[in-house]
Design a protein around this motif. Structure first.
Motif, PDB file in Angstrom:
ATOM      1  N   ALA A 393       0.602  -1.168   0.014  1.00  0.00           N
ATOM      2  CA  ALA A 393      -0.066  -0.037   0.082  1.00  0.00           C
ATOM      3  C   ALA A 393       1.051   1.226   0.140  1.00  0.00           C
ATOM      4  O   ALA A 393       0.647   2.209  -0.753  1.00  0.00           O
ATOM      5  CB  ALA A 393      -0.768  -0.072   1.229  1.00  0.00           C
ATOM      6  N   ILE A 394       1.788   1.295   0.611  1.00  0.00           N
ATOM      7  CA  ILE A 394       2.914   2.472   0.853  1.00  0.00           C
ATOM      8  C   ILE A 394       3.330   2.691  -0.474  1.00  0.00           C
ATOM      9  O   ILE A 394       3.626   3.795  -1.091  1.00  0.00           O
ATOM     10  CB  ILE A 394       3.864   2.050   1.932  1.00  0.00           C
ATOM     11  N   CYS A 395       3.967   1.438  -1.139  1.00  0.00           N
ATOM     12  CA  CYS A 395       4.780   1.556  -2.764  1.00  0.00           C
ATOM     13  C   CYS A 395       3.604   2.191  -3.740  1.00  0.00           C
ATOM     14  O   CYS A 395       3.987   2.893  -4.416  1.00  0.00           O
ATOM     15  CB  CYS A 395       5.054   0.241  -2.752  1.00  0.00           C
ATOM     16  N   ALA A 396       2.553   1.907  -3.218  1.00  0.00           N
ATOM     17  CA  ALA A 396       1.185   2.359  -4.355  1.00  0.00           C
ATOM     18  C   ALA A 396       1.101   3.760  -4.143  1.00  0.00           C
ATOM     19  O   ALA A 396       0.810   4.574  -4.977  1.00  0.00           O
ATOM     20  CB  ALA A 396       0.081   1.731  -4.009  1.00  0.00           C
ATOM     21  N   GLY A 397       1.675   4.470  -3.048  1.00  0.00           N
ATOM     22  CA  GLY A 397       1.778   5.759  -2.729  1.00  0.00           C
ATOM     23  C   GLY A 397       2.666   6.678  -3.410  1.00  0.00           C
ATOM     24  O   GLY A 397       2.797   7.921  -3.286  1.00  0.00           O
ATOM     25  N   PHE A 398       3.839   6.321  -4.246  1.00  0.00           N
ATOM     26  CA  PHE A 398       4.696   6.855  -4.907  1.00  0.00           C
ATOM     27  C   PHE A 398       4.275   7.211  -6.444  1.00  0.00           C
ATOM     28  O   PHE A 398       3.951   6.391  -6.823  1.00  0.00           O
ATOM     29  CB  PHE A 398       6.054   6.092  -5.006  1.00  0.00           C
ATOM     30  N   LYS A 399       4.803   8.203  -6.776  1.00  0.00           N
ATOM     31  CA  LYS A 399       4.736   8.579  -8.042  1.00  0.00           C
ATOM     32  C   LYS A 399       5.294   7.328  -9.018  1.00  0.00           C
ATOM     33  O   LYS A 399       6.317   7.276  -8.702  1.00  0.00           O
ATOM     34  CB  LYS A 399       5.215  10.054  -8.533  1.00  0.00           C
ATOM     35  N   GLU A 400       4.853   7.210 -10.064  1.00  0.00           N
ATOM     36  CA  GLU A 400       5.519   6.246 -10.852  1.00  0.00           C
ATOM     37  C   GLU A 400       6.680   6.455 -11.181  1.00  0.00           C
ATOM     38  O   GLU A 400       7.195   7.501 -11.611  1.00  0.00           O
ATOM     39  CB  GLU A 400       4.491   5.941 -12.278  1.00  0.00           C
ATOM     40  N   SER A 401       7.752   5.590 -11.091  1.00  0.00           N
ATOM     41  CA  SER A 401       8.875   5.310 -11.569  1.00  0.00           C
ATOM     42  C   SER A 401      10.044   6.195 -10.285  1.00  0.00           C
ATOM     43  O   SER A 401      11.138   6.411 -10.656  1.00  0.00           O
ATOM     44  CB  SER A 401       9.445   6.074 -12.894  1.00  0.00           C
ATOM     45  N   THR A 402       9.220   6.658  -9.300  1.00  0.00           N
ATOM     46  CA  THR A 402      10.111   7.045  -8.241  1.00  0.00           C
ATOM     47  C   THR A 402      10.002   6.516  -6.878  1.00  0.00           C
ATOM     48  O   THR A 402      10.896   6.718  -5.724  1.00  0.00           O
ATOM     49  CB  THR A 402       9.430   8.543  -7.826  1.00  0.00           C
ATOM     50  N   GLU A 403       9.608   5.047  -6.910  1.00  0.00           N
ATOM     51  CA  GLU A 403       9.373   4.378  -5.904  1.00  0.00           C
ATOM     52  C   GLU A 403      10.989   3.593  -5.358  1.00  0.00           C
ATOM     53  O   GLU A 403      11.822   3.447  -6.374  1.00  0.00           O
ATOM     54  CB  GLU A 403       8.749   3.273  -5.919  1.00  0.00           C
ATOM     55  N   PRO A 404      11.247   3.478  -4.270  1.00  0.00           N
ATOM     56  CA  PRO A 404      12.564   2.956  -3.952  1.00  0.00           C
ATOM     57  C   PRO A 404      12.657   1.525  -4.332  1.00  0.00           C
ATOM     58  O   PRO A 404      11.623   0.808  -4.540  1.00  0.00           O
ATOM     59  CB  PRO A 404      12.685   3.049  -2.422  1.00  0.00           C
ATOM     60  N   SER A 405      13.779   0.796  -4.224  1.00  0.00           N
ATOM     61  CA  SER A 405      14.019  -0.431  -4.755  1.00  0.00           C
ATOM     62  C   SER A 405      13.533  -1.442  -4.106  1.00  0.00           C
ATOM     63  O   SER A 405      12.952  -2.442  -4.560  1.00  0.00           O
ATOM     64  CB  SER A 405      15.488  -0.817  -4.778  1.00  0.00           C
ATOM     65  N   VAL A 406      12.971  -1.179  -2.615  1.00  0.00           N
ATOM     66  CA  VAL A 406      12.293  -2.286  -1.954  1.00  0.00           C
ATOM     67  C   VAL A 406      11.058  -2.513  -2.514  1.00  0.00           C
ATOM     68  O   VAL A 406      10.583  -3.720  -2.154  1.00  0.00           O
ATOM     69  CB  VAL A 406      12.247  -1.915  -0.329  1.00  0.00           C
ATOM     70  N   CYS A 407      10.490  -1.394  -3.084  1.00  0.00           N
ATOM     71  CA  CYS A 407       9.051  -1.673  -3.790  1.00  0.00           C
ATOM     72  C   CYS A 407       8.810  -2.546  -4.954  1.00  0.00           C
ATOM     73  O   CYS A 407       8.097  -2.796  -5.515  1.00  0.00           O
ATOM     74  CB  CYS A 407       8.156  -0.332  -4.077  1.00  0.00           C
ATOM     75  N   LEU A 408      10.184  -2.833  -5.453  1.00  0.00           N
ATOM     76  CA  LEU A 408      10.290  -3.559  -6.646  1.00  0.00           C
ATOM     77  C   LEU A 408      10.648  -4.896  -6.530  1.00  0.00           C
ATOM     78  O   LEU A 408      11.081  -5.937  -7.493  1.00  0.00           O
ATOM     79  CB  LEU A 408      11.433  -2.961  -7.896  1.00  0.00           C
ATOM     80  N   ASN A 409      10.691  -5.472  -5.119  1.00  0.00           N
ATOM     81  CA  ASN A 409      11.017  -6.893  -4.712  1.00  0.00           C
ATOM     82  C   ASN A 409       9.918  -7.616  -5.444  1.00  0.00           C
ATOM     83  O   ASN A 409       8.710  -7.411  -5.358  1.00  0.00           O
ATOM     84  CB  ASN A 409      10.814  -7.049  -3.300  1.00  0.00           C
ATOM     85  N   PRO A 410      10.296  -9.001  -5.960  1.00  0.00           N
ATOM     86  CA  PRO A 410       9.459  -9.747  -6.561  1.00  0.00           C
ATOM     87  C   PRO A 410       8.345 -10.306  -5.576  1.00  0.00           C
ATOM     88  O   PRO A 410       7.494 -10.803  -6.262  1.00  0.00           O
ATOM     89  CB  PRO A 410      10.378 -10.981  -7.031  1.00  0.00           C
ATOM     90  N   ASP A 411       8.737 -10.281  -4.503  1.00  0.00           N
ATOM     91  CA  ASP A 411       7.613 -10.612  -3.462  1.00  0.00           C
ATOM     92  C   ASP A 411       6.497  -9.834  -3.405  1.00  0.00           C
ATOM     93  O   ASP A 411       5.374 -10.431  -2.825  1.00  0.00           O
ATOM     94  CB  ASP A 411       8.381 -10.799  -2.132  1.00  0.00           C
ATOM     95  N   ILE A 412       6.474  -8.674  -3.612  1.00  0.00           N
ATOM     96  CA  ILE A 412       5.466  -7.633  -3.798  1.00  0.00           C
ATOM     97  C   ILE A 412       4.844  -7.303  -5.014  1.00  0.00           C
ATOM     98  O   ILE A 412       3.891  -6.667  -5.013  1.00  0.00           O
ATOM     99  CB  ILE A 412       5.635  -6.575  -2.550  1.00  0.00           C
ATOM    100  N   GLU A 413       5.693  -7.470  -6.078  1.00  0.00           N
ATOM    101  CA  GLU A 413       5.096  -6.882  -7.185  1.00  0.00           C
ATOM    102  C   GLU A 413       5.873  -7.818  -8.443  1.00  0.00           C
ATOM    103  O   GLU A 413       6.544  -8.579  -8.355  1.00  0.00           O
ATOM    104  CB  GLU A 413       5.788  -5.555  -7.610  1.00  0.00           C
ATOM    105  N   THR A 414       5.067  -7.736  -9.713  1.00  0.00           N
ATOM    106  CA  THR A 414       5.551  -8.534 -10.780  1.00  0.00           C
ATOM    107  C   THR A 414       6.347  -7.480 -11.592  1.00  0.00           C
ATOM    108  O   THR A 414       5.625  -6.472 -12.232  1.00  0.00           O
ATOM    109  CB  THR A 414       4.317  -9.025 -11.565  1.00  0.00           C
ATOM    110  N   ASN A 415       7.506  -7.988 -12.148  1.00  0.00           N
ATOM    111  CA  ASN A 415       8.408  -7.208 -13.138  1.00  0.00           C
ATOM    112  C   ASN A 415       7.922  -7.481 -14.665  1.00  0.00           C
ATOM    113  O   ASN A 415       8.144  -8.473 -15.292  1.00  0.00           O
ATOM    114  CB  ASN A 415       9.572  -7.635 -12.938  1.00  0.00           C
ATOM    115  N   GLU A 416       6.853  -6.758 -15.157  1.00  0.00           N
ATOM    116  CA  GLU A 416       6.296  -6.802 -16.404  1.00  0.00           C
ATOM    117  C   GLU A 416       7.375  -6.652 -17.646  1.00  0.00           C
ATOM    118  O   GLU A 416       7.128  -7.030 -18.627  1.00  0.00           O
ATOM    119  CB  GLU A 416       5.234  -5.768 -16.615  1.00  0.00           C
ATOM    120  N   CYS A 417       8.594  -6.222 -17.057  1.00  0.00           N
ATOM    121  CA  CYS A 417       9.613  -6.106 -18.324  1.00  0.00           C
ATOM    122  C   CYS A 417      10.371  -7.452 -18.615  1.00  0.00           C
ATOM    123  O   CYS A 417      10.837  -7.475 -19.815  1.00  0.00           O
ATOM    124  CB  CYS A 417      10.803  -5.185 -17.844  1.00  0.00           C
TER     125      CYS A 417
END
Length: 623
Positions: A393-417
């Motif tokens: 929920a906190i990671c969803a509060g960042f403007k796109e492409s400004t979130e810290p690396s912890v928000c891009l952990n595979p455990d909480i999001e899917t890397n569509e790239c």
């Protein structure tokens, strides 16, 4: 057994709280549901996010709606195999409201394979928030719910049921939480309304476990400047009629202004409500003092250490134990004491007074009425208070492409790239891609490589621009090497674009050699013999002639020597004439200046050669 007076005191406090809440404002947090098919139902509808499970903040979920033939309220476990759709899409279970707790419906749906649960209201009324059951019920299943749930209106629910009854095609809906959490900039501001009491049952255990588990993420985010966290504590007040009572004094400080319920609900033993208020106040001041020193994350250390070392369950919940924790963390005890003020004084406490004002909702945030309550970017979080769910929920509060690396952990999001490069542009040879993974999904954005910016739509093309662009894949322009010669269509002097070099023609992305001989562009004199080369031409003259490229002509070599001699002779003559003119001019100017000076001086003093006369200095000296 508490006396009647004690019960009346408790009742009075609760009544005061009830009055405040009745006049307060409760905001129902929403998500969006859009119907994909059938086309006759296409449109967007609001749905109320449940306060249990895990809402997919910042994301979406598309699935097929299933309305069970039996057990349509979802109050009992569904028999048979798991729910499946013909198309293989995730199943979104539709159930009716009534007969049991909302959370139980979601749990039973999850147990039978549903990816989400939609509860259709059976009353024509505004949407409300589905909450978890009270603590005194058997609700162990609530913490096991890991799917999202939502309540929809009776009208929309009936529309879905009618479409399903026709059976002509699957009813596909998209649950959308992308705008459920505001995401205005690169910093998230969040607050936790909590309590220092660890003897209040499941709710206290939940918040204590959350603080302990989330501490690492919270401190990492705060130290990196990605978030700003603020703790808050709820207090109530004692009605004026009961302020002199022993019960009110036991539960309140500052003459009944700030109160908390008795932790054991027994005024005659154990800790009192005012003990809770004082420790809440201390923890607020710990955060204030730590924040002033530039270390706001120390609050997490204090709270977790206090819970371990000063537990109420172990009868260590005391001022002395708290002060030991303060000193162990290097915090100034005097500043914290000054912040807390005098709990016995009949005056307002600035810290607690501010907390009571903040309890009242403002903007998009409703009143804080229950503990614990998490507020992110001024929106009350819905869902279970669990480390991963809250981090999402906190990671969803960042403007796109400004979130810290912890928000891009595979455990909480899917890397569509990772799937077909997200449909974005890429250069496989240089290993450069325009696909950028964000918590909310991928964005196709031309990258910056070695301080060189690529520009384009990010989907079909990205071209380097600016200084240094030619060093990266030749700026995307044409380039080729033959016989040791290299030609490039990327001019270093141009910041953008491609231009075929001299001797080639094309659009700059593809260049071909120009045949100057065949196209009669050079070497056209009668005595010339032209031979085309890659990127140029070779022109030779017949006999003892010399080719002059600038004039595209052939001349005799002897004539050429004579011409050079004549040129040197003429140049020498010009230089000599110029020198003579300068000498003559200088002599004439000097003579003229001398004569002018002599004429001026003759008017003021005698000269030896002026009539050979000597004039006396004074008239009276003459004989």
């Amino acid at each position: 057994m508490a006396s009647l007076r004690e019960q009346l005191a408790v009742l009075a406090v609760l009544l005061a709280v009830a009055i405040r809440l009745a006049t307060g404002r409760f905001v129902v947090e929403m998500e969006s549901i859009s119907v994909v098919s059938p086309t006759s139902l296409r449109g967007h509808h609001d749905a109320a996010i449940a306060n249990f499970g895990v809402p997919n903040y910042g994301g979406t979920l598309t699935g097929v709606v299933v309305y069970p033939d039996k057990g349509r309220t979802g109050c009992n476990a569904f028999g048979g195999g798991p729910f499946r759709s013909k198309s293989g899409r995730p199943v979104i279970l539709l159930v009716d409201r009534g007969d049991c707790y909302f959370a139980l419906k979601a749990y039973n749906g999850q147990q039978n394979g549903a990816a989400a649960v939609i509860v259709a209201d059976t009353i024509d009324e505004p949407l409300l928030t589905m909450d978890a059951p009270e603590e005194d019920n058997d609700n162990e299943y609530v913490e096991k719910i890991n799917i999202p749930s939502a309540l929809v209106t009776q009208t929309f629910g009936n529309s879905l049921k009618e479409a399903l009854a026709k059976g002509a095609e699957e009813v596909v809906v998209k649950l959308d939480w992308t705008e459920s959490m505001p995401h205005p900039d690169e910093r998230v501001e969040y607050e936790l309304w909590t309590n220092s009491n660890d003897e209040c049952g499941d709710r206290c255990d939940e918040q204590t476990e959350f603080v302990t588990n989330f501490k690492g993420h919270a401190q990492l985010l705060e130290k990196g400047g990605f978030t700003r966290f603020t703790p808050h504590y709820i207090t109530w007040y004692c009605p004026d009629a009961f302020k002199p009572s022993r019960e009110c004094k036991a539960q309140c400080i500052n003459n009944g202004r700030y109160c908390a319920p008795d932790p054991e609900q027994d005024f005659r033993e154990g800790y009192d409500g005012k003990d809770i208020v004082i420790e809440n106040l201390r923890q607020l001041c710990v955060h204030r003092v730590a924040n002033d020193s530039g270390r706001p994350w120390v609050w997490w250390d204090f709270v977790t250490d206090y819970h371990v070392r000063c537990s109420m369950k172990e009868k260590k919940y005391s001022k002395e134990c708290a002060e030991h924790v303060v000193r162990s963390l290097g915090l100034p005890s005097d500043k914290i004491s000054k912040c807390m003020g005098d709990p016995e004084a009949d005056v307002d406490n600035d810290v607690l007074r501010t907390e009571q004002l903040l309890q009242i909702g403002h903007g998009t945030r409703g009143d804080v009425t229950i503990l614990p309550t998490l507020v992110i970017n001024n929106v009350q979080y819905r869902g279970k208070l669990e480390r991963t769910a809250v981090l999402k929920a906190i990671c969803a509060g960042f403007k796109e492409s400004t979130e810290p690396s912890v928000c891009l952990n595979p455990d909480i999001e899917t890397n569509e790239c990772l799937d077909s490069n997200g449909g974005c542009w890429q250069d496989s040879e240089l290993n450069i891609t325009a696909c950028k993974d964000t918590f909310r999904g991928r964005v196709c954005q031309c990258p910056v490589v070695n301080n060189v910016q690529f520009q384009g739509d990010g989907y079909n093309s990205c071209i380097p621009v600016g200084p240094g662009r030619c060093a990266i894949n030749n700026g995307g322009c044409w380039s080729d090497t033959k016989n040791g010669q290299n030609f490039s269509a990327c001019p270093d002097s141009d910041l953008t674009g491609c231009r075929c070099p001299y001797g080639f023609h094309g659009d700059g992305y593809k260049c071909e050699d120009v045949d100057e001989c065949k196209e009669k562009l050079a070497c056209n004199c009668p005595e010339c013999s032209c031979k085309n080369t890659w990127g140029g031409y070779d022109c030779k003259c017949k006999g003892n002639l010399l080719y002059i490229k600038s004039e595209d002509t052939c001349i005799a070599k002897s004539a050429s020597k004579f011409g050079w001699l004549m040129t040197l002779f003429i140049l020498a003559c010009v230089v000599g004439a110029g020198t003579a003119a300068y000498v003559f001019y200088k002599y004439r100017l000097r003579s003229y200046m001398d004569s002018e000076i002599m004429a001026i001086m003759s008017q003021y003093m005698p000269l030896d050669n002026h009539n050979n006369e000597t004039r006396p200095l004074r008239e009276d000296t003459a004989a």
